[in-house]
Design a protein around this motif. Sequence first.
Motif, PDB file in Angstrom:
ATOM      1  N   SER A  57     -12.001 -21.944 -67.778  1.00 50.63           N
ATOM      2  CA  SER A  57     -11.162 -20.989 -68.507  1.00 50.63           C
ATOM      3  C   SER A  57      -9.763 -21.571 -68.607  1.00 50.63           C
ATOM      4  O   SER A  57      -9.305 -22.281 -67.702  1.00 50.63           O
ATOM      5  N   LYS A  59      -7.016 -19.878 -68.538  1.00 52.53           N
ATOM      6  CA  LYS A  59      -6.195 -19.197 -67.540  1.00 52.53           C
ATOM      7  C   LYS A  59      -6.329 -19.858 -66.176  1.00 52.53           C
ATOM      8  O   LYS A  59      -5.335 -20.085 -65.475  1.00 52.53           O
ATOM      9  N   GLY A  60      -7.573 -20.173 -65.772  1.00 47.58           N
ATOM     10  CA  GLY A  60      -7.784 -20.804 -64.479  1.00 47.58           C
ATOM     11  C   GLY A  60      -7.159 -22.182 -64.401  1.00 47.58           C
ATOM     12  O   GLY A  60      -6.583 -22.560 -63.382  1.00 47.58           O
ATOM     13  N   TYR A  62      -4.582 -23.261 -66.221  1.00 45.79           N
ATOM     14  CA  TYR A  62      -3.115 -23.101 -66.217  1.00 45.79           C
ATOM     15  C   TYR A  62      -2.626 -22.699 -64.836  1.00 45.79           C
ATOM     16  O   TYR A  62      -1.613 -23.213 -64.353  1.00 45.79           O
ATOM     17  N   SER A  63      -3.355 -21.792 -64.183  1.00 41.06           N
ATOM     18  CA  SER A  63      -2.973 -21.357 -62.838  1.00 41.06           C
ATOM     19  C   SER A  63      -3.001 -22.522 -61.865  1.00 41.06           C
ATOM     20  O   SER A  63      -2.134 -22.666 -60.998  1.00 41.06           O
TER      21      SER A  63
END
Length: 211
Positions: A57, A59-60, A62-63
């Motif tokens: 993902s 988001k994952g 980027y985190s």
Amino acid sequence: MESRGWTDGGGAWEWRRRLLAWEESVSQCTSLLQNVVLQDHIIDRWRWILNPIHGYSVKGTYSYLTASGIYSECGLSVDLWKKQVPLKVFVFVWRLLRNRIPTKDNLLRRRINSLDNTSCTGGCGSSETANHLLIHCVFFGMVWHRIYQWLGISFIVPASASDHLHHFGHPAGIPRSSHSFVTVIWMADVWVISKERNNKIFNQKIDTLDI
């Protein structure tokens, strides 16, 4: 390859000509395939190591790239002090990662510089901090783009120099044996940028940074 035998000495490793010296490293593939078992009734699928259950993902990812503290002090010491580079480069990088180099914002903080003289030496108009000067400056950043092209890698630039060193020095798709090599490239790059910055300030040298 499996049917011909990809274990050490198997028929999959027979070549039409004698391997060149740099091609002989292909023998390392035998160790990678040693425990691989092909199963005809199971469909191949991709697996995202950061999240094997739910998969990839944005988001994952980027985190992971922006997570604070991802580069531990222990890992930092191991990466720096074992490299075969001049001591002055070691010291510079050590000071850089602790924000101790004499950039204009640090000189202002020490009351050596004035408030009207904090613009980046590269002429990009931003405030000159260590992270900006050596990583994000549009002018000096051209060196990084050329290095990315040379190494053939795509790179998401982190905010800090320490995170940049961590991600650049441990690139995906490059053997672990090469991580020390790319870390030395990183150290050489920030050293060269620092030298060019000083040349522009003290010697009024204007360089296009064409490399």
